[in-house]
Design a protein around this motif. Structure first.
Motif, PDB file in Angstrom:
ATOM      1  N   GLU A  78       6.799   2.561   8.580  1.00 33.81           N
ATOM      2  CA  GLU A  78       7.585   2.921   7.145  1.00 33.81           C
ATOM      3  C   GLU A  78       9.053   3.185   7.375  1.00 33.81           C
ATOM      4  O   GLU A  78       9.387   3.912   8.360  1.00 33.81           O
ATOM      5  CB  GLU A  78       6.995   3.744   6.210  1.00 33.81           C
ATOM      6  CG  GLU A  78       5.661   3.038   5.774  1.00 33.81           C
ATOM      7  CD  GLU A  78       5.317   4.077   4.599  1.00 33.81           C
ATOM      8  OE1 GLU A  78       5.988   5.115   4.008  1.00 33.81           O
ATOM      9  OE2 GLU A  78       3.999   3.995   4.411  1.00 33.81           O
ATOM     10  N   TRP A  91      10.209  -1.469  10.988  1.00 34.29           N
ATOM     11  CA  TRP A  91       9.242  -2.249  10.280  1.00 34.29           C
ATOM     12  C   TRP A  91       8.507  -3.074  10.813  1.00 34.29           C
ATOM     13  O   TRP A  91       7.097  -3.403  10.553  1.00 34.29           O
ATOM     14  CB  TRP A  91      10.010  -3.099   9.042  1.00 34.29           C
ATOM     15  CG  TRP A  91      10.484  -2.441   7.746  1.00 34.29           C
ATOM     16  CD1 TRP A  91       9.520  -1.439   7.038  1.00 34.29           C
ATOM     17  CD2 TRP A  91      11.708  -2.559   7.254  1.00 34.29           C
ATOM     18  NE1 TRP A  91       9.923  -1.137   6.036  1.00 34.29           N
ATOM     19  CE2 TRP A  91      11.479  -1.659   5.752  1.00 34.29           C
ATOM     20  CE3 TRP A  91      12.632  -3.295   7.148  1.00 34.29           C
ATOM     21  CZ2 TRP A  91      12.523  -1.528   4.872  1.00 34.29           C
ATOM     22  CZ3 TRP A  91      13.804  -3.059   6.275  1.00 34.29           C
ATOM     23  CH2 TRP A  91      13.491  -2.152   5.141  1.00 34.29           C
ATOM     24  N   THR A 108       7.689  -6.696   2.046  1.00 29.87           N
ATOM     25  CA  THR A 108       7.903  -5.385   2.020  1.00 29.87           C
ATOM     26  C   THR A 108       9.490  -5.099   1.618  1.00 29.87           C
ATOM     27  O   THR A 108       9.536  -4.243   0.832  1.00 29.87           O
ATOM     28  CB  THR A 108       7.931  -4.848   3.470  1.00 29.87           C
ATOM     29  OG1 THR A 108       6.705  -4.963   4.008  1.00 29.87           O
ATOM     30  CG2 THR A 108       8.104  -3.450   3.458  1.00 29.87           C
TER      31      THR A 108
END
Length: 161
Positions: A31, A26, A143
Motif C-alpha cells: 500500500e 504498488w 487502485t
C-alpha cells in the motif's frame, strides 16, 4: 524496500523519484499512503535552483516521468497511459511555444530525445521492476483511479495549488 527494489538514484538524482518508487511499491503489492499533513516544510527547488536552471529542472522532471512510465507499466499502461501523456506533453509544449515560452518546448523535446538515448538503462531497470510485480496494470489502475467527490477534488486543488 527489498521487495520493491532499490531507488534508481544513479538515474534520477532528483525529480519524480518518489513517485516512481510509489508506483513500484504498488506494483509489488504494497500500500502507498499519502499523508497531507507535512511534518517538515519543504521549500521547493531551494537547493537545486542553486545548481540548475529552470529549464534543466524541467528537462530532468519530464525525462524522469518518461523513464518511470517505460519501466513500471506493462503493455496495457504503455498502450493506454503513455500516448495520452505524450499528447498532453505535446499540447502543453506547443501552447507554451505559442505563448513565447520556448523553454518548456525545448525541455519536453530534450527529455523525449534523452529517453531514446537511455534505452539500455531503461531495459535494465524495467527487468528489475517487472520481476517484483504482483499487480497487473488493470489492478493498479483500479487502485489509483478511484472516483473523487467534488469536495475531495477541491481539497486536493486547494492544498496543492
Amino acid at each position: 524496500v527489498e521487495s520493491t527494489g532499490r531507488l534508481f538514484y544513479d538515474f534520477f538524482h532528483t525529480y519524480y523519484e518518489e513517485v516512481d518508487f510509489c508506483h513500484r511499491t504498488w506494483l509489488a503489492g504494497w500500500e502507498v499512503w499519502y499523508v497531507p499533513t507535512p511534518i517538515v516544510e519543504h521549500q521547493h527547488g531551494a537547493t537545486m535552483s542553486k545548481f540548475y536552471t529552470r529549464e534543466d529542472v524541467l528537462r530532468k522532471f519530464y525525462r524522469n516521468m518518461r523513464f518511470s512510465f517505460k519501466t513500471n507499466f506493462g503493455w496495457r499502461g504503455r498502450f493506454l497511459v503513455k500516448p495520452v501523456f505524450e499528447l498532453c506533453c505535446l499540447a502543453q509544449s506547443l501552447l507554451q511555444l505559442l505563448k513565447g515560452k520556448g523553454m518548456d518546448f525545448r525541455a519536453h523535446w530534450w527529455a523525449h530525445r534523452e529517453i531514446g538515448r537511455l534505452k539500455p538503462e531503461i531495459q535494465a531497470a524495467r527487468k528489475v521492476v517487472q520481476s517484483t510485480r504482483t499487480l497487473s496494470d488493470g489492478e493498479l489502475f483500479k487502485t489509483v483511479m478511484r472516483r473523487y467527490s467534488l469536495r475531495e477534488l477541491w481539497m486536493l486543488v486547494r492544498y496543492n495549488g
